[in-house]
Write an enzyme that holds these catalytic residues in place. Structure first.
Site, short mmCIF file in Angstrom:
data_model
loop_
_atom_site.label_atom_id
_atom_site.label_comp_id
_atom_site.label_asym_id
_atom_site.label_seq_id
_atom_site.Cartn_x
_atom_site.Cartn_y
_atom_site.Cartn_z
N ARG A 620 -31.18 46.55 -18.16
CA ARG A 620 -32.46 46.83 -18.86
C ARG A 620 -32.80 48.32 -18.73
NH1 ARG A 620 -37.40 43.43 -17.44
NH2 ARG A 620 -36.96 44.15 -15.30
N SER A 681 -27.61 47.72 -8.56
CA SER A 681 -27.56 46.57 -7.62
C SER A 681 -26.18 46.35 -7.05
CB SER A 681 -28.06 45.33 -8.35
OG SER A 681 -29.25 45.66 -9.02
N ASP A 735 -31.53 46.62 -6.16
CA ASP A 735 -32.50 45.71 -6.81
C ASP A 735 -33.37 45.01 -5.77
OD1 ASP A 735 -30.11 43.04 -7.67
OD2 ASP A 735 -30.37 44.25 -5.87
C1 0WK Z 1 -34.00 40.89 -11.98
C2 0WK Z 1 -34.09 42.30 -11.39
C3 0WK Z 1 -32.73 42.90 -11.26
C4 0WK Z 1 -31.86 42.01 -10.42
C5 0WK Z 1 -31.84 40.63 -11.06
C6 0WK Z 1 -31.06 39.70 -10.22
O1 0WK Z 1 -34.86 43.11 -12.24
O2 0WK Z 1 -32.79 44.15 -10.69
O3 0WK Z 1 -30.58 42.53 -10.32
O4 0WK Z 1 -33.14 40.12 -11.17
O5 0WK Z 1 -31.04 38.46 -10.85
P1 0WK Z 1 -29.95 38.05 -11.90
O6 0WK Z 1 -30.27 38.67 -13.17
O7 0WK Z 1 -28.65 38.46 -11.33
O8 0WK Z 1 -30.06 36.57 -11.95
C1 BGC Z 2 -24.78 43.45 -4.48
C2 BGC Z 2 -26.15 43.89 -4.00
C3 BGC Z 2 -27.22 43.32 -4.92
C4 BGC Z 2 -27.02 41.85 -5.03
C5 BGC Z 2 -28.04 41.21 -5.95
C6 BGC Z 2 -24.74 41.98 -4.65
O1 BGC Z 2 -23.53 41.60 -5.20
O2 BGC Z 2 -23.80 43.85 -3.55
O3 BGC Z 2 -26.23 45.27 -3.99
O4 BGC Z 2 -28.44 43.62 -4.35
O5 BGC Z 2 -25.76 41.53 -5.56
O6 BGC Z 2 -27.95 41.69 -7.21
#
Ligand code: 0WK
Ligand code: BGC
Length: 995
Positions: A620, A681, A735
């Protein structure tokens, strides 16, 4: 239902009554009324018609006194009354199916959990114990099922008479008696008696908890009772067996200490006390179900089981979606109607005779089982006795003489009625009458010339009414079946069982004819069950045994996923130790990376900031406006195609800058150089707020030439490669940090950031003095734990399963991110898929058919777990998802897949909870607090969308860190806002530094 007064005779009927052939009593033509046949035999009807009509052979007419007429008249049930009984019973059935509380006087509609009629593939030796079907006797059978191919083997069986004091004594005595009969029977069987599996045919109304279906009672608890624990991985493996709670005794049984109890356990305890054989009670079945399931393959399958023995009842295959207690939307389930308890006074009142009331009053359960007491074999003899005693006392029978036997309850048995009624149309009427005489003389009665015939008519009247009433009930079941299957015409096979059918051939013919009258749109074939349902019970036992074996294999497979408190406390302690080592810079699977974020926002931040959010499900670009009034965010989601995420670093960062430029153009920001915060992240060793060396990629990213590089430089270089773009990269944050900051803006106690999404990780505010890598010993610094890598040193190997190893082997970073691969969204679906493959290979799932689809990587998305485990639509969801995957599933499969998902997500949530407990306990001890109140900012699709994940994490933290009051605050705007806030703090600090 209108109340119906006792029917007055129509004029043509009264004229008919007075004249009777050959001394036969006045009978009614059953076509328009119910009761003994009419005055003259219908023209042209054969000799002894199967309707139990008097045969013309004896052409003599028999004068009948008004008393006898009035007496027999009572047993007349008109077609109208029959239709009302049918309608009222149907109404009561639908009431009970809907789960509405139903009065005691209605049918019970008890699900039996038999979800399918036999496949015919059932094989093996089974012991069957039948209790209750035939009144004062129990039967033990040894049934060998040979599947479709084999030649049918005759079962061995033995009947044992139950002494009256056992039928009325303490429950333990009854079950000890049954266990004794079992071992006496088995002693005589020349077969191998190891690992005996028993089907218990218990013919009384019971609430069952399952035969082959697990009742969904919330997360992880299958609702099955654990029978006998045995040593295995991490403590118990569980052996499953059904439960069946007796609602009330019927049919002459009245043992104490059984009603409201699980009769399976009572039998198990008795078998154990007997100690002769180790027998596993695998299934408990109502006799009607055994009768239905015992339907000869050539005729069936039968979908209705009808028993008229000492008692009466029926079962049938109902659409599962119509059985409210089941929460099922597909398939069928066998429902035991328990129509014996039907007694809607509105319709039965007018049909109940004074003799029925008398019988009921003298019975063991007055007021109960009124319908059964008009049909069941245990009562027919008694009804006849009461009528004969009444007629004798009125002086119109046996010269007004009675006998002590005639006045003794239970002195006339079903067999007597069968014999006497059956001789109504003997090939030689004399022979018949002689036998009736013999029976009546045995009762100490002096039998006058016409007495035998009158007695025969009483028997016929009682039996005919029973058959008609039974027909009305059956017609109600057939109408229900036709209705629930939305059919114009129903073609169905009804399995019949019980001595009333065996001993009273006219019973079936009267029943058939009446069913044709009441349910003309049903084409019914009646299939007598060969061995009283013993084979049917063995079939059900075979199905249950197969499913118990499957369930055992499922539990064995899932047992390593069921972590207990001790195991989780070990994970917590190991994580704590790894945190301390990581902070000290010692070897640890937790890198504990300083983030240079020293404070959470204090609300004085102001300005416009750009933010990037890379590493989650979506990439994003955000514009974050921080004003006095709060934070306003405008964002755009861009995709990072796999070939970019796994291409070159330059390509990846150029793609990122393209998205930024596109966003700036759309937001009219082109040419503006706003301070930018970069949520990146992935594990980075930060050397400062705007310097982060990528240690290694995770979560499916693998862009080359990035690991070991400062990603802020890589971004700046990409910006540099793009003309006319100016960006001021101020901060790079993880993140977890962005999430903590974003939530910290709402709740100042937020000092922990948690991500459970594609990946998983946590950060928290550590005392600077504990961070060896950063100078200074006062104040705090946010530490990015990178807990995804926890266990990469083998410290989690005890918990890792072969399925985790499969997933790790297939990942692009085997041996890495062990903790993450047991918790996060990128991997849970794959763990489930590997378990499903394993269970399919064991034949437990999908009938052992491995499908190409299920062997496709990532085909079982983690979001399926969230959908499947949603409380409301569980099974429907499972089925829809699995069918989309082209998997041939049975309803049992659906439940097992649900349990697999529950076990995998539960372990993930508990491990995550153990991690959070380690962090908050560290903060509490850092501050030497008795109790810590802290908020954890959370984000990530799995945490947010899974129906139970968040509550399981919170529950685990409560158990493992009882001295911490932890609030989980879900981040609304993601960590992009957090990155902007970190940037804002940095800008504020930079301005104050310049001033
Ligand atoms: C939303 C956050 C982002 C993070 C994500 C983790 O804004 O920084 O990496 O959540 O959740 P995902 O999208 O991997 O389920
Ligand atoms: C990364 C982290 C991150 C997490 C959640 C992991 O795979 O090593 O830096 O915070 O995923 O997104």
């Amino acid at each position: 239902m209108p109340n119906i007064a006792r029917e007055e005779l129509k004029p043509e009927e009264s004229e008919q009554l007075l004249l009777l052939p050959g001394g036969h009593p006045p009978l009614w033509n059953h076509m328009d009324s119910i009761g003994p046949v009419g005055l003259r035999q219908r023209e042209g009807a054969p000799g002894c018609s199967q309707e139990g009509l008097p045969c013309p052979s004896d052409s003599s007419e028999l004068p009948v006194s008004p008393q006898v007429l009035a007496c027999l008249q009572q047993f007349k049930v008109t077609e109208t009354q029959l239709r009302q009984i049918q309608a009222s019973l149907l109404c009561s059935m639908e009431h009970a199916l809907g789960g509405q509380a139903s009065p005691a006087s209605s049918v019970r509609m008890l699900p039996t959990y038999v979800g399918s009629t036999p496949h015919g593939t059932e094989q093996g030796d089974f012991v069957v114990l039948e209790l209750g079907a035939t009144g004062a006797s129990l039967r033990v059978l040894w049934v060998t099922l040979v599947g479709n191919e084999g030649h049918r083997m005759e079962p061995w069986s033995q009947e044992f008479v139950i002494p009256p004091e056992v039928m009325l004594g303490p429950g333990q005595q009854l079950f000890d008696f049954a266990a004794h009969c079992l071992s006496e029977f088995l002693d005589a069987i020349p077969m191998d008696k190891k690992g005996l599996q028993l089907g218990f045919s218990f013919s009384f109304p019971c609430h069952q908890t399952g035969l082959d279906r697990v009742r969904q009672s919330g997360h992880g608890d299958s609702g099955w009772k654990v029978c006998s624990p045995m040593k295995a991985i991490g403590g118990l493996i569980q052996v499953f067996c059904p439960q069946s709670t007796l609602i009330s005794w019927t049919k002459g049984f009245r043992c104490s200490g059984v009603e409201g109890h699980d009769v399976v356990q009572l039998l198990r305890d008795a078998i154990k006390r007997q100690g002769a054989y180790s027998i596993d009670v695998v299934a408990v079945v109502n006799d009607t179900v055994g009768t239905m399931m015992g339907c000869e393959p050539g005729f069936g399958p039968c979908e209705v089981g009808l028993v008229v023995d000492t008692g009466t009842n029926a079962c049938y295959m109902e659409e599962a979606r119509h059985v409210a207690v089941l929460d099922e939307d597909r398939g069928r389930v066998c429902v035991s109607v328990e129509w014996g308890s039907f007694s809607d006074d509105g319709v039965l009142g007018p049909v109940l005779t004074t003799f029925d009331h008398a019988l009921d009053q003298e019975s063991l359960n007055p007021g109960a089982q009124r319908f059964e007491k008009m049909i069941g074999g245990l009562y027919l003899g008694e009804l006849v006795r009461l009528v004969l005693a009444h007629l004798a006392q009125q002086g119109v029978l046996f010269d007004g003489c009675t006998s002590s036997a005639l006045l003794t309850q239970g002195s006339i048995l079903l067999e007597h009625v069968a014999e006497m009624e059956d001789t109504l149309c003997p090939s030689s009427p004399l022979a018949g009458a002689a036998r009736v005489h013999a029976i009546l003389q045995d009762l100490g009665l002096s039998v006058g010339a016409s007495d035998a015939k009158l007695v025969q008519y009483v028997c016929a009247a009682v039996l005919t009414r029973a058959a008609r009433l039974c027909a009305a009930a059956l017609a109600a079941v057939l109408s229900r079946l036709r209705h629930s299957r939305e059919l114009q015409m129903l073609q169905i096979a009804v399995a019949t069982g019980g001595r009333v059918f065996e001993r009273h051939p006219s019973f079936l013919s009267i029943l058939q004819e009446t069913v044709m009258l009441l349910a003309p749109e049903c084409d019914v074939s009646f299939i007598p069950s060969v061995d009283g349902g013993g084979r049917g019970v063995a079939m059900v036992t075979a199905v249950a045994a197969r499913l118990a074996a499957h369930r055992h294999l499922l539990e064995e497979t899932l047992a390593p996923f069921r972590l207990n408190h001790e195991q989780l406390a070990v994970v917590q302690a190991q994580m704590r130790e790894a945190m301390v080592k990581g902070l000290r810079g010692e070897a640890s699977s937790l890198r504990m990376l300083p983030t240079y974020v020293r404070a959470t926002p204090d609300g004085t931040e102001r300005g416009d900031f750009l933010a990037l959010d890379l590493g989650g499900t979506n990439f994003r670009v955000l514009l974050v406006r921080v004003t006095e009034g709060g934070v306003k965010i405008t964002s755009q989601v861009y995709s990072i195609p796999e070939y970019v995420a796994q291409g070159s670093g330059q390509q990846l960062f150029d793609h990122i800058v393209d998205c930024i430029v596109d966003f700036q153009q759309k937001q009219g920001l082109s040419g503006q150089s706003l301070p930018l915060g970069f949520t990146f992240s992935f594990p980075c060793r930060q050397l400062g707020l705007d310097q982060g060396i990528l240690l290694n990629w995770t979560k499916g990213f693998n862009a080359s030439d990035c690991e070991g590089q400062d990603v802020v430089c890589l971004l700046r270089e990409a910006i540099g490669r793009r003309q006319a773009v100016e960006l001021n990269v101020v901060a790079i944050v993880n993140d977890t940090v962005g999430t903590m900051m974003s939530c910290g803006y709402e709740d100042s106690r937020c000092e922990v950031g948690l991500i459970v999404g594609t990946g998983t990780n946590a950060c928290y505010m550590e005392e600077l003095q504990n961070v060896a890598a950063v100078a200074g010993d006062s104040g705090h610094m946010c530490i990015n734990m990178e807990w995804g890598a926890f266990g990469d040193d083998g410290s989690l190997d005890l918990l890792r399963t072969c399925f985790d190893a499969n997933v790790d082997q297939a990942s692009i970073n085997p041996g890495k991110q062990s903790f993450e691969k047991m918790i996060s969204g990128m991997y849970l679906g794959e763990i489930v898929r590997h378990i499903l493959l394993h269970l399919t290979s064991l034949g437990v799932l999908f009938r052992g058919q491995q499908t190409q689809r299920l062997q496709t990587r990532d085909i079982f998305k983690t979001k399926f777990l969230s959908e499947i485990e949603s409380d409301s639509l569980a099974l429907r969801q499972v089925r829809a998802i699995l069918e989309d995957l082209g998997l041939p599933l049975t309803s049992d499969d659906a439940l097992m897949v649900l349990e697999v998902c529950q076990a995998v997500s539960q372990r993930a949530a508990q491990l995550c909870g153990a991690g959070v407990a380690a962090v908050v306990e560290k903060i509490r001890e850092n501050r030497g607090l008795e109790e810590l109140t802290v908020t954890v900012g959370v984000d990530g699709t799995l945490y947010k969308l899974h129906p139970h994940f968040s509550s399981l994490v919170a529950a685990t933290v409560r158990k493992l860190a009882p001295r911490c009051v932890v609030t989980f605050l879900q981040s609304e705007d993601g960590s992009g806002k957090g990155a902007a806030l970190v940037t804002a703090v940095a800008c504020r600090l930079a301005q104050t530094a310049c001033v």
